[in-house]
Scaffold this active site. Structure first.
Site, PDB file in Angstrom:
ATOM      1  N   LYS A  53      29.253  41.538  25.996  1.00  0.00           N
ATOM      2  CA  LYS A  53      29.422  42.536  26.467  1.00  0.00           C
ATOM      3  C   LYS A  53      28.214  43.221  25.674  1.00  0.00           C
ATOM      4  O   LYS A  53      27.696  44.332  26.839  1.00  0.00           O
ATOM      5  CB  LYS A  53      30.801  43.658  26.417  1.00  0.00           C
ATOM      6  CG  LYS A  53      32.148  42.680  27.064  1.00  0.00           C
ATOM      7  CD  LYS A  53      32.889  43.645  26.933  1.00  0.00           C
ATOM      8  CE  LYS A  53      34.462  42.912  26.842  1.00  0.00           C
ATOM      9  NZ  LYS A  53      35.431  43.139  27.246  1.00  0.00           N
ATOM     10  N   GLN A  97      38.442  45.071  21.254  1.00  0.00           N
ATOM     11  CA  GLN A  97      38.535  44.214  22.089  1.00  0.00           C
ATOM     12  C   GLN A  97      40.121  43.954  21.719  1.00  0.00           C
ATOM     13  O   GLN A  97      40.612  43.825  20.806  1.00  0.00           O
ATOM     14  CB  GLN A  97      38.406  42.955  21.553  1.00  0.00           C
ATOM     15  CG  GLN A  97      37.852  41.771  22.364  1.00  0.00           C
ATOM     16  CD  GLN A  97      37.120  41.859  23.928  1.00  0.00           C
ATOM     17  OE1 GLN A  97      36.547  42.735  24.132  1.00  0.00           O
ATOM     18  NE2 GLN A  97      37.863  40.918  24.892  1.00  0.00           N
ATOM     19  N   ASP A 120      37.553  51.124  28.515  1.00  0.00           N
ATOM     20  CA  ASP A 120      38.343  50.521  28.744  1.00  0.00           C
ATOM     21  C   ASP A 120      39.065  50.640  30.111  1.00  0.00           C
ATOM     22  O   ASP A 120      39.967  50.132  31.069  1.00  0.00           O
ATOM     23  CB  ASP A 120      38.953  49.894  27.546  1.00  0.00           C
ATOM     24  CG  ASP A 120      38.456  48.299  27.751  1.00  0.00           C
ATOM     25  OD1 ASP A 120      37.980  48.204  29.351  1.00  0.00           O
ATOM     26  OD2 ASP A 120      38.472  47.310  26.886  1.00  0.00           O
TER      27      ASP A 120
HETATM   28  N1  LIG Z   1      40.109  45.467  26.023  1.00  0.00           N
HETATM   29  C1  LIG Z   1      39.898  44.321  26.077  1.00  0.00           C
HETATM   30  N2  LIG Z   1      40.193  43.082  25.868  1.00  0.00           N
HETATM   31  C2  LIG Z   1      40.393  42.289  27.445  1.00  0.00           C
HETATM   32  C3  LIG Z   1      40.039  42.514  28.420  1.00  0.00           C
HETATM   33  C4  LIG Z   1      39.096  43.593  28.750  1.00  0.00           C
HETATM   34  O1  LIG Z   1      39.131  44.040  29.713  1.00  0.00           O
HETATM   35  N3  LIG Z   1      39.385  44.799  28.086  1.00  0.00           N
HETATM   36  N4  LIG Z   1      39.413  41.302  29.570  1.00  0.00           N
HETATM   37  C5  LIG Z   1      40.510  40.167  28.466  1.00  0.00           C
HETATM   38  C6  LIG Z   1      39.059  39.297  27.823  1.00  0.00           C
HETATM   39  N5  LIG Z   1      37.414  40.528  28.766  1.00  0.00           N
HETATM   40  C7  LIG Z   1      37.057  41.099  28.625  1.00  0.00           C
HETATM   41  O2  LIG Z   1      36.898  41.433  27.811  1.00  0.00           O
HETATM   42  C8  LIG Z   1      36.843  38.889  29.330  1.00  0.00           C
HETATM   43  C9  LIG Z   1      37.332  37.623  29.725  1.00  0.00           C
HETATM   44  C10 LIG Z   1      36.541  37.415  30.745  1.00  0.00           C
HETATM   45  C11 LIG Z   1      35.080  37.021  31.421  1.00  0.00           C
HETATM   46  C12 LIG Z   1      34.146  35.834  31.769  1.00  0.00           C
HETATM   47  O3  LIG Z   1      33.518  36.187  31.945  1.00  0.00           O
HETATM   48  N6  LIG Z   1      34.723  34.991  32.310  1.00  0.00           N
HETATM   49  C13 LIG Z   1      34.144  33.679  32.731  1.00  0.00           C
HETATM   50  C14 LIG Z   1      34.141  32.397  32.087  1.00  0.00           C
HETATM   51  C15 LIG Z   1      34.262  32.402  30.061  1.00  0.00           C
HETATM   52  C16 LIG Z   1      34.241  31.953  29.486  1.00  0.00           C
HETATM   53  O4  LIG Z   1      32.861  30.597  30.270  1.00  0.00           O
HETATM   54  O5  LIG Z   1      34.487  31.234  28.108  1.00  0.00           O
HETATM   55  C17 LIG Z   1      34.121  33.789  34.551  1.00  0.00           C
HETATM   56  O6  LIG Z   1      35.056  34.570  34.572  1.00  0.00           O
HETATM   57  O7  LIG Z   1      32.818  33.677  34.520  1.00  0.00           O
HETATM   58  C18 LIG Z   1      34.858  38.264  30.846  1.00  0.00           C
HETATM   59  C19 LIG Z   1      34.981  39.038  29.846  1.00  0.00           C
HETATM   60  C20 LIG Z   1      40.738  40.104  28.416  1.00  0.00           C
HETATM   61  N7  LIG Z   1      40.597  40.921  26.487  1.00  0.00           N
END
Ligand SMILES: Nc1nc2c(c(=O)[nH]1)N[C@@H](CN(C=O)c1ccc(C(=O)N[C@@H](CCC(=O)O)C(=O)O)cc1)CN2
Length: 294
Positions: A53, A97, A120
């Site tokens: 982020k 988070q 969020d």
């Molecule tokens: N406060 C929040 N917590 C969480 C959220 C949220 O939207 N707000 N969502 C998830 C975690 N998350 C963002 O926070 C998130 C998860 C995954 C990805 C992402 O880009 N994943 C990649 C692969 C990840 C890797 O290689 O390690 C992908 O899908 O290509 C971004 C954000 C739970 N918590």
């Protein structure tokens, strides 16, 4: 049939390019958007999402402010950090988070966020506005993953209105708000929200034109469950061991063989995750623009 890939990386890049132009315009008017993050504990996944982020912010010109607390933090420590973020004028929006370490009160933390700074869309006021269907001037931020899913479907011209959507998983950040979003006026889908007690999950998935799997069970969704031509979005993530290399790797909820039946497939990784990050930036920019008109 081989499904068309809903490419989250490319779509998020397009969204970020559009946002960078809006950020330049905001700065010309004396407003610098600033995203705060509050990370509690040392979960490696959460650490890496928060780091991502901050990288995204730097990429598009949003300031970012990082607050990290140790895993030993108490509810009172979390509350004090949230109060500081609420009071910090450089923070125009911020996120806590999730998940918080076991034993901490997640609901209390989300309720303590100033709803006007809730990047969020997870504060009860903002979720309440989603329930009420309030748009227009009072439009509040949408939770990032549901917003990213809809944005990606729309950018690929996947029809939503009148379609049947089956969402697998009823979690706070994806399943529950997604059901509300898809049934909003203007999107007009019919949604079945399924969960661990759903009696015949395969049958619920089979009648869907759009399937969203957000449950965190590796390869749960099988090709024989998919209506030919359906759009399938893989959101859930599980860390598994690669059988050949013995190393850890990330796996989604959708069996890769689904690609031979579906019309569209959003892979995991590389699909909804990058869109989640892009929608967070979009929420921050929207809030800064709203502040300009107040
Ligand atoms: N406060 C929040 N917590 C969480 C959220 C949220 O939207 N707000 N969502 C998830 C975690 N998350 C963002 O926070 C998130 C998860 C995954 C990805 C992402 O880009 N994943 C990649 C692969 C990840 C890797 O290689 O390690 C992908 O899908 O290509 C971004 C954000 C739970 N918590």
């Amino acid at each position: 049939m081989t499904a068309i890939t809903l490419d989250g990386v490319a779509t998020a890049t397009a969204v970020k390019t559009e946002l960078a132009a809006r950020i330049t315009a905001l700065k010309a008017q004396g407003i610098t958007p600033g995203l705060g993050t509050l990370l509690v504990g040392d979960d490696p996944g959460s650490r890496s999402y928060v780091a991502g982020k901050h990288r995204d912010c730097a990429e598009v010109g949003i300031e970012s402010i990082r607050v990290d607390l140790p895993a030993t933090a108490t509810d009172a420590d979390v509350r004090a950090a949230i109060d500081e973020l609420n009071a910090n004028p450089a923070v125009t929006g911020y996120i806590v988070q999730l998940p918080l370490p076991k034993g901490l009160d997640e609901h209390a933390a989300l309720e303590a966020i100033d709803p006007a700074k809730d990047a969020d869309g997870l504060h009860p006021t903002n979720l309440g506005r989603l329930v009420l269907g309030i748009e227009g001037e009072l439009h509040s931020p949408l939770p990032c993953t549901p917003a990213g899913i809809v944005e990606m479907l729309q950018r690929y011209n996947v029809p939503i209105s009148g379609k049947h959507v089956t969402v697998v998983g009823r979690g706070l950040t994806v399943g529950r708000p997604l059901g509300l979003l898809f049934t909003r006026k203007g999107l007009d889908a019919t949604v079945t929200l399924t969960h661990s007690r759903t009696v015949d999950l395969a049958a619920e998935v089979r009648r869907a034109d759009i399937v969203v799997a957000a449950v965190g069970v590796a390869h749960l969704i099988k090709p024989e469950w998919i209506k030919p031509g359906a759009a399938v979005l893989d959101v859930g993530i599980t860390r598994v061991q690669d059988e050949e290399t013995g190393k850890g790797k990330l796996t989604g909820d959708v069996d890769p063989a689904v690609a031979s039946v579906a019309g569209y497939l959003s892979p995991n990784p590389g699909g909804v995750g990058p869109m989640t990050r892009a929608m967070l930036l979009s929420n921050v920019v929207d809030a800064a623009e709203r502040a300009l008109t107040r």
